[in-house]
Design a protein around this motif. Structure first.
Motif, PDB file in Angstrom:
ATOM      1  N   ASP A  43       0.826  -1.212   0.000  1.00 33.03           N
ATOM      2  CA  ASP A  43       0.000   0.000   0.000  1.00 33.03           C
ATOM      3  C   ASP A  43       0.860   1.262   0.000  1.00 33.03           C
ATOM      4  O   ASP A  43       0.563   2.237  -0.694  1.00 33.03           O
ATOM      5  CB  ASP A  43      -0.931   0.018   1.215  1.00 33.03           C
ATOM      6  CG  ASP A  43      -1.976  -1.084   1.163  1.00 33.03           C
ATOM      7  OD1 ASP A  43      -2.324  -1.499   0.034  1.00 33.03           O
ATOM      8  OD2 ASP A  43      -2.431  -1.508   2.237  1.00 33.03           O
ATOM      9  N   GLN A  76       2.352   1.822  -3.427  1.00 33.92           N
ATOM     10  CA  GLN A  76       1.357   2.337  -4.360  1.00 33.92           C
ATOM     11  C   GLN A  76       1.097   3.824  -4.104  1.00 33.92           C
ATOM     12  O   GLN A  76       1.010   4.627  -5.032  1.00 33.92           O
ATOM     13  CB  GLN A  76       0.074   1.535  -4.219  1.00 33.92           C
ATOM     14  CG  GLN A  76      -0.943   1.803  -5.292  1.00 33.92           C
ATOM     15  CD  GLN A  76      -2.152   0.905  -5.141  1.00 33.92           C
ATOM     16  OE1 GLN A  76      -2.521   0.527  -4.034  1.00 33.92           O
ATOM     17  NE2 GLN A  76      -2.761   0.548  -6.266  1.00 33.92           N
ATOM     18  N   GLN A  77       1.003   4.205  -2.838  1.00 34.10           N
ATOM     19  CA  GLN A  77       0.774   5.599  -2.495  1.00 34.10           C
ATOM     20  C   GLN A  77       1.967   6.467  -2.898  1.00 34.10           C
ATOM     21  O   GLN A  77       1.799   7.570  -3.424  1.00 34.10           O
ATOM     22  CB  GLN A  77       0.521   5.719  -0.995  1.00 34.10           C
ATOM     23  CG  GLN A  77       0.171   7.120  -0.545  1.00 34.10           C
ATOM     24  CD  GLN A  77      -0.083   7.182   0.951  1.00 34.10           C
ATOM     25  OE1 GLN A  77       0.055   6.195   1.659  1.00 34.10           O
ATOM     26  NE2 GLN A  77      -0.462   8.353   1.418  1.00 34.10           N
ATOM     27  N   LYS A 127       4.102   5.849  -5.316  1.00 31.84           N
ATOM     28  CA  LYS A 127       4.114   5.936  -6.774  1.00 31.84           C
ATOM     29  C   LYS A 127       3.105   6.970  -7.264  1.00 31.84           C
ATOM     30  O   LYS A 127       3.380   7.750  -8.174  1.00 31.84           O
ATOM     31  CB  LYS A 127       3.806   4.574  -7.390  1.00 31.84           C
ATOM     32  CG  LYS A 127       3.962   4.536  -8.897  1.00 31.84           C
ATOM     33  CD  LYS A 127       3.591   3.178  -9.463  1.00 31.84           C
ATOM     34  CE  LYS A 127       4.699   2.196  -9.233  1.00 31.84           C
ATOM     35  NZ  LYS A 127       4.461   0.913  -9.917  1.00 31.84           N
ATOM     36  N   LYS A 128       1.926   7.014  -6.615  1.00 30.88           N
ATOM     37  CA  LYS A 128       0.898   7.976  -6.993  1.00 30.88           C
ATOM     38  C   LYS A 128       1.360   9.409  -6.696  1.00 30.88           C
ATOM     39  O   LYS A 128       1.160  10.315  -7.502  1.00 30.88           O
ATOM     40  CB  LYS A 128      -0.400   7.677  -6.241  1.00 30.88           C
ATOM     41  CG  LYS A 128      -1.583   8.510  -6.710  1.00 30.88           C
ATOM     42  CD  LYS A 128      -2.892   8.008  -6.163  1.00 30.88           C
ATOM     43  CE  LYS A 128      -3.066   8.460  -4.736  1.00 30.88           C
ATOM     44  NZ  LYS A 128      -4.417   8.210  -4.217  1.00 30.88           N
ATOM     45  N   GLU A 129       2.003   9.624  -5.560  1.00 26.05           N
ATOM     46  CA  GLU A 129       2.499  10.952  -5.193  1.00 26.05           C
ATOM     47  C   GLU A 129       3.579  11.421  -6.171  1.00 26.05           C
ATOM     48  O   GLU A 129       3.596  12.572  -6.577  1.00 26.05           O
ATOM     49  CB  GLU A 129       3.062  10.942  -3.770  1.00 26.05           C
ATOM     50  CG  GLU A 129       2.012  10.858  -2.708  1.00 26.05           C
ATOM     51  CD  GLU A 129       1.172  12.112  -2.623  1.00 26.05           C
ATOM     52  OE1 GLU A 129       1.720  13.208  -2.814  1.00 26.05           O
ATOM     53  OE2 GLU A 129      -0.029  11.978  -2.368  1.00 26.05           O
ATOM     54  N   SER A 144       4.069  10.477  -9.290  1.00 29.10           N
ATOM     55  CA  SER A 144       3.555  10.728 -10.634  1.00 29.10           C
ATOM     56  C   SER A 144       2.761  12.028 -10.694  1.00 29.10           C
ATOM     57  O   SER A 144       2.825  12.754 -11.672  1.00 29.10           O
ATOM     58  CB  SER A 144       2.678   9.564 -11.100  1.00 29.10           C
ATOM     59  OG  SER A 144       1.505   9.493 -10.332  1.00 29.10           O
ATOM     60  N   SER A 145       2.022  12.367  -9.647  1.00 31.77           N
ATOM     61  CA  SER A 145       1.233  13.608  -9.660  1.00 31.77           C
ATOM     62  C   SER A 145       2.124  14.833  -9.527  1.00 31.77           C
ATOM     63  O   SER A 145       1.861  15.875 -10.108  1.00 31.77           O
ATOM     64  CB  SER A 145       0.184  13.587  -8.556  1.00 31.77           C
ATOM     65  OG  SER A 145       0.795  13.644  -7.287  1.00 31.77           O
TER      66      SER A 145
END
Length: 55
Positions: free
Chosen positions: A10, A13-14, A16-18, A20-21
């Protein structure tokens, strides 16, 4: 041991999301901002009769 080995799925994944944004949110600077950063828009001073005045 690397950092990614210690993170849970988790958290990976978090993260990676941070990442990329934040890469997509590039700050677009205007010409005025670039000139200000480079010092073109600084006040100029001139000596007039012993005093230093802003031009």
């Amino acid at each position: 041991m690397k950092m990614r080995d210690a993170l849970s799925a988790d958290m990976k994944q978090q993260l990676k999301k941070e990442l990329s944004s934040s890469a997509k949110e590039d700050e677009h600077l205007t010409r005025w901002d670039w000139e200000e950063l480079m010092g073109v828009r600084k006040d100029t001073y001139k000596r007039q009769g012993g005093r230093i005045r802003r031009k």
